[in-house]
Motif scaffolding. Sequence first.
Motif, PDB file in Angstrom:
ATOM      1  N   ARG A   5      23.718  -4.214  25.269  1.00  0.00           N
ATOM      2  CA  ARG A   5      25.119  -4.589  26.050  1.00  0.00           C
ATOM      3  C   ARG A   5      25.878  -5.580  24.866  1.00  0.00           C
ATOM      4  NH1 ARG A   5      22.990  -1.486  29.094  1.00  0.00           N
ATOM      5  NH2 ARG A   5      23.349  -1.331  31.420  1.00  0.00           N
ATOM      6  N   LEU A   6      25.205  -6.759  24.431  1.00  0.00           N
ATOM      7  CA  LEU A   6      25.842  -7.422  23.537  1.00  0.00           C
ATOM      8  C   LEU A   6      26.373  -6.752  22.314  1.00  0.00           C
ATOM      9  CD1 LEU A   6      26.445 -10.283  22.598  1.00  0.00           C
ATOM     10  CD2 LEU A   6      24.198 -10.693  21.932  1.00  0.00           C
ATOM     11  N   ARG A   7      25.329  -5.725  21.836  1.00  0.00           N
ATOM     12  CA  ARG A   7      25.766  -5.190  20.436  1.00  0.00           C
ATOM     13  C   ARG A   7      26.755  -4.220  20.815  1.00  0.00           C
ATOM     14  NH1 ARG A   7      24.605  -0.239  19.057  1.00  0.00           N
ATOM     15  NH2 ARG A   7      22.928   0.244  20.491  1.00  0.00           N
ATOM     16  N   LEU A   8      27.017  -3.549  21.992  1.00  0.00           N
ATOM     17  CA  LEU A   8      28.144  -2.422  22.203  1.00  0.00           C
ATOM     18  C   LEU A   8      29.307  -3.262  22.701  1.00  0.00           C
ATOM     19  CD1 LEU A   8      26.140   0.085  24.395  1.00  0.00           C
ATOM     20  CD2 LEU A   8      26.979   0.448  21.991  1.00  0.00           C
ATOM     21  N   TYR A   9      29.323  -4.205  23.034  1.00  0.00           N
ATOM     22  CA  TYR A   9      30.625  -4.924  23.551  1.00  0.00           C
ATOM     23  C   TYR A   9      30.295  -6.650  23.424  1.00  0.00           C
ATOM     24  CZ  TYR A   9      35.323  -4.903  25.668  1.00  0.00           C
ATOM     25  OH  TYR A   9      36.414  -4.999  25.818  1.00  0.00           O
ATOM     26  N   PRO A  10      30.302  -7.060  22.409  1.00  0.00           N
ATOM     27  CA  PRO A  10      29.983  -8.583  22.244  1.00  0.00           C
ATOM     28  C   PRO A  10      31.263  -9.266  22.988  1.00  0.00           C
ATOM     29  CG  PRO A  10      30.519  -7.823  20.151  1.00  0.00           C
ATOM     30  CD  PRO A  10      30.449  -6.294  21.300  1.00  0.00           C
ATOM     31  N   GLN A  11      32.477  -8.739  22.938  1.00  0.00           N
ATOM     32  CA  GLN A  11      33.630  -9.592  23.333  1.00  0.00           C
ATOM     33  C   GLN A  11      33.508  -9.743  25.159  1.00  0.00           C
ATOM     34  OE1 GLN A  11      33.710  -6.598  21.960  1.00  0.00           O
ATOM     35  NE2 GLN A  11      35.455  -5.588  22.158  1.00  0.00           N
ATOM     36  N   GLY A  12      32.523  -9.016  25.735  1.00  0.00           N
ATOM     37  CA  GLY A  12      32.376  -9.037  27.074  1.00  0.00           C
ATOM     38  C   GLY A  12      31.161  -9.620  27.567  1.00  0.00           C
ATOM     39  N   CYS A  13      30.487 -10.441  26.475  1.00  0.00           N
ATOM     40  CA  CYS A  13      29.177 -11.045  26.990  1.00  0.00           C
ATOM     41  C   CYS A  13      29.646 -12.624  26.736  1.00  0.00           C
ATOM     42  CB  CYS A  13      27.938 -10.731  25.987  1.00  0.00           C
ATOM     43  SG  CYS A  13      27.813  -8.821  26.237  1.00  0.00           S
ATOM     44  N   LEU A  14      29.017 -13.526  27.769  1.00  0.00           N
ATOM     45  CA  LEU A  14      29.136 -14.710  27.687  1.00  0.00           C
ATOM     46  C   LEU A  14      27.895 -15.639  28.314  1.00  0.00           C
ATOM     47  CD1 LEU A  14      32.290 -14.957  30.048  1.00  0.00           C
ATOM     48  CD2 LEU A  14      32.336 -14.969  27.680  1.00  0.00           C
ATOM     49  N   MET A  15      27.774 -16.828  27.828  1.00  0.00           N
ATOM     50  CA  MET A  15      26.824 -17.837  28.229  1.00  0.00           C
ATOM     51  C   MET A  15      27.315 -18.841  28.826  1.00  0.00           C
ATOM     52  SD  MET A  15      23.524 -16.635  27.160  1.00  0.00           S
ATOM     53  CE  MET A  15      22.778 -18.043  27.404  1.00  0.00           C
ATOM     54  N   LEU A  16      26.755 -19.422  29.931  1.00  0.00           N
ATOM     55  CA  LEU A  16      27.157 -20.619  30.603  1.00  0.00           C
ATOM     56  C   LEU A  16      26.119 -21.709  30.252  1.00  0.00           C
ATOM     57  CD1 LEU A  16      28.800 -21.840  33.054  1.00  0.00           C
ATOM     58  CD2 LEU A  16      26.696 -21.428  34.519  1.00  0.00           C
ATOM     59  N   VAL A  17      26.720 -22.678  29.562  1.00  0.00           N
ATOM     60  CA  VAL A  17      25.962 -23.738  29.179  1.00  0.00           C
ATOM     61  C   VAL A  17      26.718 -24.965  29.610  1.00  0.00           C
ATOM     62  CG1 VAL A  17      25.129 -25.089  26.760  1.00  0.00           C
ATOM     63  CG2 VAL A  17      25.724 -22.647  26.943  1.00  0.00           C
ATOM     64  N   GLU A  18      25.596 -25.702  30.355  1.00  0.00           N
ATOM     65  CA  GLU A  18      25.954 -26.956  30.989  1.00  0.00           C
ATOM     66  C   GLU A  18      25.009 -28.211  30.335  1.00  0.00           C
ATOM     67  OE1 GLU A  18      27.045 -26.566  35.273  1.00  0.00           O
ATOM     68  OE2 GLU A  18      25.058 -25.459  34.829  1.00  0.00           O
ATOM     69  N   ASP A  19      25.813 -29.373  29.813  1.00  0.00           N
ATOM     70  CA  ASP A  19      24.628 -30.305  29.295  1.00  0.00           C
ATOM     71  C   ASP A  19      23.933 -29.789  28.317  1.00  0.00           C
ATOM     72  OD1 ASP A  19      26.310 -32.285  31.044  1.00  0.00           O
ATOM     73  OD2 ASP A  19      24.759 -31.645  32.403  1.00  0.00           O
ATOM     74  N   GLY A  20      23.975 -28.796  27.362  1.00  0.00           N
ATOM     75  CA  GLY A  20      23.351 -28.328  26.455  1.00  0.00           C
ATOM     76  C   GLY A  20      22.393 -27.304  27.008  1.00  0.00           C
ATOM     77  N   HIS A  21      22.444 -26.891  27.960  1.00  0.00           N
ATOM     78  CA  HIS A  21      21.366 -25.905  28.370  1.00  0.00           C
ATOM     79  C   HIS A  21      22.129 -24.873  29.093  1.00  0.00           C
ATOM     80  CE1 HIS A  21      18.223 -29.194  28.150  1.00  0.00           C
ATOM     81  NE2 HIS A  21      19.069 -30.052  29.030  1.00  0.00           N
ATOM     82  N   ALA A  22      21.432 -23.562  28.775  1.00  0.00           N
ATOM     83  CA  ALA A  22      21.918 -22.354  29.249  1.00  0.00           C
ATOM     84  C   ALA A  22      21.497 -22.156  30.683  1.00  0.00           C
ATOM     85  CB  ALA A  22      21.327 -21.194  28.410  1.00  0.00           C
TER      86      ALA A  22
ATOM     87  N   LEU B  44      23.414 -16.725  37.611  1.00  0.00           N
ATOM     88  CA  LEU B  44      23.408 -18.162  37.553  1.00  0.00           C
ATOM     89  C   LEU B  44      22.034 -18.665  37.983  1.00  0.00           C
ATOM     90  CD1 LEU B  44      26.832 -19.037  38.755  1.00  0.00           C
ATOM     91  CD2 LEU B  44      26.421 -18.676  36.352  1.00  0.00           C
ATOM     92  N   LEU B  45      21.536 -19.655  37.465  1.00  0.00           N
ATOM     93  CA  LEU B  45      20.299 -20.315  38.039  1.00  0.00           C
ATOM     94  C   LEU B  45      21.013 -21.055  39.274  1.00  0.00           C
ATOM     95  CD1 LEU B  45      18.761 -22.053  34.867  1.00  0.00           C
ATOM     96  CD2 LEU B  45      17.791 -20.001  36.338  1.00  0.00           C
ATOM     97  N   PRO B  46      19.984 -21.451  40.357  1.00  0.00           N
ATOM     98  CA  PRO B  46      20.374 -22.062  41.358  1.00  0.00           C
ATOM     99  C   PRO B  46      21.007 -23.505  41.080  1.00  0.00           C
ATOM    100  CG  PRO B  46      18.144 -21.194  41.583  1.00  0.00           C
ATOM    101  CD  PRO B  46      18.619 -21.127  40.097  1.00  0.00           C
ATOM    102  N   GLU B  47      20.830 -24.166  39.981  1.00  0.00           N
ATOM    103  CA  GLU B  47      21.326 -25.232  39.815  1.00  0.00           C
ATOM    104  C   GLU B  47      22.915 -25.297  39.299  1.00  0.00           C
ATOM    105  OE1 GLU B  47      18.490 -24.920  36.175  1.00  0.00           O
ATOM    106  OE2 GLU B  47      18.466 -24.689  38.405  1.00  0.00           O
ATOM    107  N   ALA B  48      23.255 -24.267  38.965  1.00  0.00           N
ATOM    108  CA  ALA B  48      24.319 -23.719  38.367  1.00  0.00           C
ATOM    109  C   ALA B  48      25.313 -23.290  39.483  1.00  0.00           C
ATOM    110  CB  ALA B  48      24.474 -23.037  37.095  1.00  0.00           C
ATOM    111  N   ARG B  49      24.800 -22.693  40.432  1.00  0.00           N
ATOM    112  CA  ARG B  49      25.746 -22.216  41.849  1.00  0.00           C
ATOM    113  C   ARG B  49      26.471 -23.206  42.437  1.00  0.00           C
ATOM    114  NH1 ARG B  49      20.672 -18.418  43.216  1.00  0.00           N
ATOM    115  NH2 ARG B  49      20.457 -17.556  41.208  1.00  0.00           N
ATOM    116  N   GLY B  50      27.477 -22.985  43.011  1.00  0.00           N
ATOM    117  CA  GLY B  50      28.376 -23.818  44.199  1.00  0.00           C
ATOM    118  C   GLY B  50      29.283 -24.828  43.073  1.00  0.00           C
ATOM    119  N   LYS B  51      29.590 -24.485  41.890  1.00  0.00           N
ATOM    120  CA  LYS B  51      30.145 -25.393  40.946  1.00  0.00           C
ATOM    121  C   LYS B  51      31.421 -24.512  40.778  1.00  0.00           C
ATOM    122  CE  LYS B  51      26.264 -27.936  39.333  1.00  0.00           C
ATOM    123  NZ  LYS B  51      25.496 -28.118  37.867  1.00  0.00           N
ATOM    124  N   GLY B  52      31.581 -23.193  40.939  1.00  0.00           N
ATOM    125  CA  GLY B  52      32.857 -22.562  40.401  1.00  0.00           C
ATOM    126  C   GLY B  52      32.651 -21.913  39.365  1.00  0.00           C
ATOM    127  N   HIS B  53      31.506 -21.872  38.774  1.00  0.00           N
ATOM    128  CA  HIS B  53      31.307 -20.978  37.206  1.00  0.00           C
ATOM    129  C   HIS B  53      31.465 -19.517  37.650  1.00  0.00           C
ATOM    130  CE1 HIS B  53      30.186 -25.006  35.635  1.00  0.00           C
ATOM    131  NE2 HIS B  53      29.063 -24.797  36.341  1.00  0.00           N
TER     132      HIS B  53
END
Length: 165
Positions: free
Chosen positions: A35-52, A90-99
């Motif tokens: 997926r990343l190789r075929l369409y890199p512009q459509g792939c995102l990472m969520l990073v909070e406080d330096g942690h994915a 999203l990991l549970p700790e990232a949920r509910g924050k609007g991400h």
Amino acid sequence: MPWRPMTPEDLPRVQALADAIHVNHPEDAEVLAERLRLYPQGCLMLVEDGHATGYALTHPWRSGEPPPLNRLLREIPSAPTTYYIHDVALLPEARGKGHALAAADRMTAHARREGFREVSLVAVNGSQAFWEKAGFRVLTVPGLEAKLSSYGPDAVLMVRDLSRS
């Protein structure tokens, strides 16, 4: 913004996140990397406080034909008719924050810039209500029931018409 473009170096963490978040819907590392190789512009990472803490995978595709889970695409169609959200995880700790909503808004804006008239996805794990709040509606496609059942018992194909919103 905590969302940033995904890089190949992120793939081991994406796999770890996918394994932790989608216990009942595992995907092979090759599928995620493709997926990343075929369409890199459509792939995102969520990073909070330096942690994915999450990722998103999207790509152009054919309307009404969601790709099967854990299968290689081989290529993006030459005449795609929808912008497909493969996963927002999203990991549970990232949920509910609007991400997740921020990711949906970002992906929708990208789809508009690329000239797509719709964005589609398969809602799973009780996420239908979230996607409805984000402007998506259930789309029933005759003959798609068996494929959708592979996503889980509550899986539904959803579409957001970009010409209306």
